[in-house]
Design an enzyme around this catalytic site. Sequence first.
Site, PDB file in Angstrom:
ATOM      1  N   SER A 239       0.846  -1.184   0.000  1.00  0.00           N
ATOM      2  CA  SER A 239       0.000   0.000   0.000  1.00  0.00           C
ATOM      3  C   SER A 239       0.894   1.251   0.000  1.00  0.00           C
ATOM      4  CB  SER A 239      -0.941  -0.035   1.206  1.00  0.00           C
ATOM      5  OG  SER A 239      -1.909   0.974   1.128  1.00  0.00           O
ATOM      6  N   ARG A 308     -13.083   6.877   8.320  1.00  0.00           N
ATOM      7  CA  ARG A 308     -12.686   5.464   8.327  1.00  0.00           C
ATOM      8  C   ARG A 308     -13.712   4.595   7.626  1.00  0.00           C
ATOM      9  NH1 ARG A 308      -7.846   2.929   8.548  1.00  0.00           N
ATOM     10  NH2 ARG A 308      -8.032   0.841   9.446  1.00  0.00           N
ATOM     11  N   ASP A 444      -8.518  -5.750  -5.824  1.00  0.00           N
ATOM     12  CA  ASP A 444      -8.155  -4.486  -5.175  1.00  0.00           C
ATOM     13  C   ASP A 444      -8.797  -3.324  -5.928  1.00  0.00           C
ATOM     14  OD1 ASP A 444      -6.918  -2.293  -3.993  1.00  0.00           O
ATOM     15  OD2 ASP A 444      -4.932  -3.202  -3.985  1.00  0.00           O
ATOM     16  N   HIS A 478      -7.859  -4.915  -1.273  1.00  0.00           N
ATOM     17  CA  HIS A 478      -6.589  -4.274  -0.939  1.00  0.00           C
ATOM     18  C   HIS A 478      -5.940  -4.911   0.287  1.00  0.00           C
ATOM     19  CE1 HIS A 478      -3.611  -1.124  -1.019  1.00  0.00           C
ATOM     20  NE2 HIS A 478      -3.884  -0.784   0.238  1.00  0.00           N
ATOM     21  N   ASP A 479      -6.741  -5.381   1.230  1.00  0.00           N
ATOM     22  CA  ASP A 479      -6.209  -5.973   2.456  1.00  0.00           C
ATOM     23  C   ASP A 479      -5.594  -7.351   2.251  1.00  0.00           C
ATOM     24  OD1 ASP A 479      -6.647  -3.851   4.089  1.00  0.00           O
ATOM     25  OD2 ASP A 479      -8.322  -4.722   5.204  1.00  0.00           O
TER      26      ASP A 479
END
Length: 497
Positions: A239, A308, A444, A478-479
Amino acid sequence: MSLQAGRAVGSVIRSISTATQAARPRPSSFPCVEAHAARASRIAAAISKHPPKGHNPSLNSNSPNSSQPLYNNSIAFSQPSPSSGGPEPPYARPSPNSYQLYHSNTPLPLVYAPSLSAFQIAYETWGELSPTKDNAVLLFTGLSASSHAASTPSNPTPGWWEQFIGPGKALDTNQHFVICTNVLGGCYGSTGPSSIDPFTGEHYATRFPVLSIFDMVNAQFRLLDHLGIDRLYASVGSSMGAMQSLAAGWLYPKRAGKVVSISGTARSSPSSVAVRFAQRSVLMADPNWNGGFYYDGLPPHTGMKLARQIATITYRSGPEWDLRFGRKLKTLSEDVEANPLDPSKPRLPGLCPDFLIETYLDHQAEQFCLKYDANSLIYISKAMDLFDLTAESLSDLQLVSSHSAHITPSNPRTPTPALHLSSLAKGLAPLVDTPVLVLGVQSDILFPVEQQRELADALRMAGNKQVVYYELGGVWGHDTFLLDVQNVGGAIRGFLS
């Protein structure tokens, strides 16, 4: 109809309307809104017991300390959400006693602002540095991560990359000396907006200089100098960490032996800039943000929570959430009626989190909103937006390299190569002799796989013949770099061996 009759009819209609409204009671509460007030009350109570230090002229002017926002000190580690149903990476504030600090009193030149007169970097290490100091791996973090990437004797709590660091793991501590820092601009021990300005004795707040990814990397290489490490075995990052890893190879091509870029980019795209702008917008709209000067009072906790929630949407993928949550609703407690207005009708939908995916976003954001400094989020996310390794952008920043690329046509992995691909290849010229591993994830949406293909293509066009490219499947989005130990870890271990 006469005027008098018309008035009579109007009076009857208003009476009926009033009676109808009276039969429709207003909702008794909106828990998702009331949660903000309840959180504010808890914070205020904590502040009254432990008032912020605020102005402290007795601080040593050579020590830029106090980078820990006081309102966060009692926040515990994140616990899995009852509605999550899936893996979540552990993110938490490390204890100041569990990391080491490097202090520098030598001014640090910055890309956009005058030099930072002094700074400190929090870091942790794993493994042993070899006698020749040639086995060091610098692990770069994402936006909000601390230096606590894995457990240590002084902090046995699992780190955010726990399954990737250790004997026989991706970053094998039997072979490598692994270093991880909290980036410049952060709030977990390193100098950032929440730190005390040694010249004023007050928090920097938004007086802190705008940073670039290059500034963060230069600060970390100061740490390497301090440790006597002239050349890294490898730089590794995911990232935003991937941006830093690439920047390390660009700034210090003779000091970075290998470069690993996982779910990153060499050029922030307009879509990712837009997402981060939206996060900053809701955060800065919180009245408690107060232009960044909130350290003596309530932090912008509501804005942080909303920011968030936006971010979390981009960290995972739709297919994963379909598998985990589908369109399921949360389970009502036994004392709650499904439809208090009319028991004969279907369950009454709630305006606050009702779908499981809503409760998931609400929980994840609630866990985060008091763990991280709002100004750090603003500054570091802006540094991500500014990152661009195309030749034109580097020239605009007056970042000059002695390397020049002879661009050679290649078979691009993208069906329609981006217009900036040739410029990116020229910008990546300093990495032409550096082995580079590029990992992309098909699900992602924050750093789409097209950007990973673009990076690999540009490196090859620049003449780099040591590019290794892998594209991973899966649904974690993405994680994936935090969760897919087998594939991500295996690719790293093979590349570094």
